[in-house]
Design an enzyme around this catalytic site. Structure first.
Site, PDB file in Angstrom:
ATOM      1  N   ASP A  56      15.039  24.969   7.556  1.00  0.00           N
ATOM      2  CA  ASP A  56      14.964  23.773   6.735  1.00  0.00           C
ATOM      3  C   ASP A  56      15.167  24.090   5.273  1.00  0.00           C
ATOM      4  OD1 ASP A  56      14.523  22.119   8.782  1.00  0.00           O
ATOM      5  OD2 ASP A  56      12.361  21.982   8.503  1.00  0.00           O
TER       6      ASP A  56
ATOM      7  N   GLU B  82       5.399  -9.464  -0.876  1.00  0.00           N
ATOM      8  CA  GLU B  82       4.473 -10.034  -1.850  1.00  0.00           C
ATOM      9  C   GLU B  82       3.633  -8.886  -2.413  1.00  0.00           C
ATOM     10  OE1 GLU B  82       2.226 -12.921   0.310  1.00  0.00           O
ATOM     11  OE2 GLU B  82       2.015 -11.641   2.042  1.00  0.00           O
TER      12      GLU B  82
ATOM     13  N   PRO C 123       7.360   0.630  -3.583  1.00  0.00           N
ATOM     14  CA  PRO C 123       8.598   0.926  -4.318  1.00  0.00           C
ATOM     15  C   PRO C 123       8.311   1.548  -5.679  1.00  0.00           C
ATOM     16  CG  PRO C 123       8.571  -1.374  -3.569  1.00  0.00           C
ATOM     17  CD  PRO C 123       7.207  -0.811  -3.325  1.00  0.00           C
TER      18      PRO C 123
ATOM     19  N   ARG D 133       7.090  16.962  12.238  1.00  0.00           N
ATOM     20  CA  ARG D 133       7.901  18.103  12.647  1.00  0.00           C
ATOM     21  C   ARG D 133       7.534  19.383  11.903  1.00  0.00           C
ATOM     22  NH1 ARG D 133      11.837  19.277   9.506  1.00  0.00           N
ATOM     23  NH2 ARG D 133      13.145  20.217  11.098  1.00  0.00           N
TER      24      ARG D 133
HETATM   25  C1  9D3 Z   1      10.585  -7.544  -6.762  1.00  0.00           C
HETATM   26  C2  9D3 Z   1       9.119  -7.448  -6.946  1.00  0.00           C
HETATM   27  N1  9D3 Z   1       8.361  -7.004  -5.793  1.00  0.00           N
HETATM   28  C3  9D3 Z   1       8.286  -8.081  -4.793  1.00  0.00           C
HETATM   29  C4  9D3 Z   1       7.162  -8.991  -5.158  1.00  0.00           C
HETATM   30  C5  9D3 Z   1       8.928  -5.763  -5.329  1.00  0.00           C
HETATM   31  C6  9D3 Z   1       8.792  -5.361  -3.927  1.00  0.00           C
HETATM   32  C7  9D3 Z   1       7.567  -5.075  -3.372  1.00  0.00           C
HETATM   33  C8  9D3 Z   1       7.482  -4.617  -2.049  1.00  0.00           C
HETATM   34  C9  9D3 Z   1       9.939  -5.219  -3.143  1.00  0.00           C
HETATM   35  C10 9D3 Z   1       9.840  -4.794  -1.831  1.00  0.00           C
HETATM   36  C11 9D3 Z   1       8.629  -4.514  -1.288  1.00  0.00           C
HETATM   37  C12 9D3 Z   1       8.544  -4.006   0.110  1.00  0.00           C
HETATM   38  N2  9D3 Z   1       8.833  -2.559   0.135  1.00  0.00           N
HETATM   39  C13 9D3 Z   1       7.868  -1.675   0.309  1.00  0.00           C
HETATM   40  O1  9D3 Z   1       6.744  -2.025   0.524  1.00  0.00           O
HETATM   41  C14 9D3 Z   1       8.211  -0.262   0.222  1.00  0.00           C
HETATM   42  C15 9D3 Z   1       9.419   0.410  -0.102  1.00  0.00           C
HETATM   43  C16 9D3 Z   1      10.733  -0.068  -0.414  1.00  0.00           C
HETATM   44  O2  9D3 Z   1      11.029  -1.276  -0.472  1.00  0.00           O
HETATM   45  N3  9D3 Z   1      11.703   0.869  -0.688  1.00  0.00           N
HETATM   46  C17 9D3 Z   1      11.474   2.199  -0.648  1.00  0.00           C
HETATM   47  N4  9D3 Z   1      10.273   2.681  -0.370  1.00  0.00           N
HETATM   48  C18 9D3 Z   1       9.275   1.793  -0.092  1.00  0.00           C
HETATM   49  S1  9D3 Z   1       7.703   2.223   0.266  1.00  0.00           S
HETATM   50  C19 9D3 Z   1       7.209   0.665   0.432  1.00  0.00           C
END
Ligand code: 9D3
Length: 248
Positions: free
Chosen positions: A169, A116, A89, A154
């Site tokens: 595209d 986590e 994220p 793709r």
């Molecule tokens: C709130 C603090 N973190 C949790 C201990 C944040 C967090 C880490 C990992 C929240 C969600 C996640 C799981 N998400 C992903 O691994 C992820 C993701 C996403 O949640 N949204 C958009 N793109 C991606 S890429 C990987």
């Protein structure tokens, strides 16, 4: 393109890798996907992958060693090191430009994290870049990895039938798409716009262009800042804006 995916949930990928275009791309030799279960690299007897955070606090942290062992095993013997990408994220937000960039790579390694956290030493020493697919919270990086592989596959030459796909595209990314219709021309009293039945190709082209611009202006006006409008486009946009003002 070869993609190695590190995940604790390899089963999540089975439907994806065995379906339609992804399946065909693999059969035709354009794509190969290697699923690596990170748990196979957990050395302890319970195959545990996480532990409490140093410094205290809530939650667990995925340990570094299994990631190091898995990546070392993948990369040993490779003379060219592929980019190692952590789904996160906190990463740069995935878009069509990034898809185009990644589609040029011979090989990618994608790491799927989980809710986590991951021991920071993985980021600092193994990861080349981090990618997010948008600002919403998922439970892990598996769906994002599938999104990225889908978008990239793709774009690989030969995967889609017609090579005009890519050109269309770039248009589609500039403007939203115009409305489409197929037979029957009247369905439950709902009629296809006359212009599309007119046979006047110039009129049809202009109508479609206008609809694409109109839809973009109404739904995603910020996209219009990123495209160069022709003088015809400016004219159509002026018509659209004038009309919508008159309607208010
Ligand atoms: C709130 C603090 N973190 C949790 C201990 C944040 C967090 C880490 C990992 C929240 C969600 C996640 C799981 N998400 C992903 O691994 C992820 C993701 C996403 O949640 N949204 C958009 N793109 C991606 S890429 C990987």
């Amino acid at each position: 393109m070869h993609v190695d995916i590190l995940t604790i949930l390899p089963d999540m990928f089975t439907g994806f890798v065995n379906t339609s275009i992804i399946k065909r791309a693999q059969k035709k030799g354009h794509l190969s996907i290697n699923l690596v279960n990170i748990r196979d690299y957990a050395k302890n007897k319970h195959r545990k992958l996480d532990d409490y955070p140093f410094g205290g606090g809530p939650g667990m942290v995925m340990q570094a060693e299994p990631f190091f062992l898995a990546i070392e095993s993948l990369l040993s013997g490779l003379s060219i090191k592929p980019p190692v990408i952590l789904m996160s994220p906190q990463g740069e937000v995935f878009d069509q430009n990034l898809a185009n960039e990644l589609a040029k790579e011979e090989r990618l390694v994608l790491i799927c994290g989980h809710y986590e956290g991951i021991d920071e030493r993985v980021r600092e020493n193994l990861v080349d870049r981090e990618i997010s697919i948008g600002d919403y919270v998922l439970t892990g990086g598996e769906l994002p990895a599938m999104v990225i592989i889908d978008a990239i596959t793709r774009l690989i030459p030969g995967v889609l039938g017609a090579p005009e796909g890519a050109k269309e595209d770039s248009f589609a990314m500039g403007f939203l798409e115009y409305p489409q219709y197929t037979r029957p021309r009247s369905f439950r009293g709902l009629d296809v716009p006359d212009v599309l039945l007119s046979g006047n190709h110039e009129e049809i082209r202009r109508w479609r262009r206008k609809k694409a611009i109109e839809r973009t202006w109404l739904r995603r006006p910020e996209l219009l800042n990123n495209v160069k409008l022709s003088s015809e486009d400016e004219e159509l946009l002026a018509e659209i804006k004038g009309l919508s003002k008159g309607n208010r």
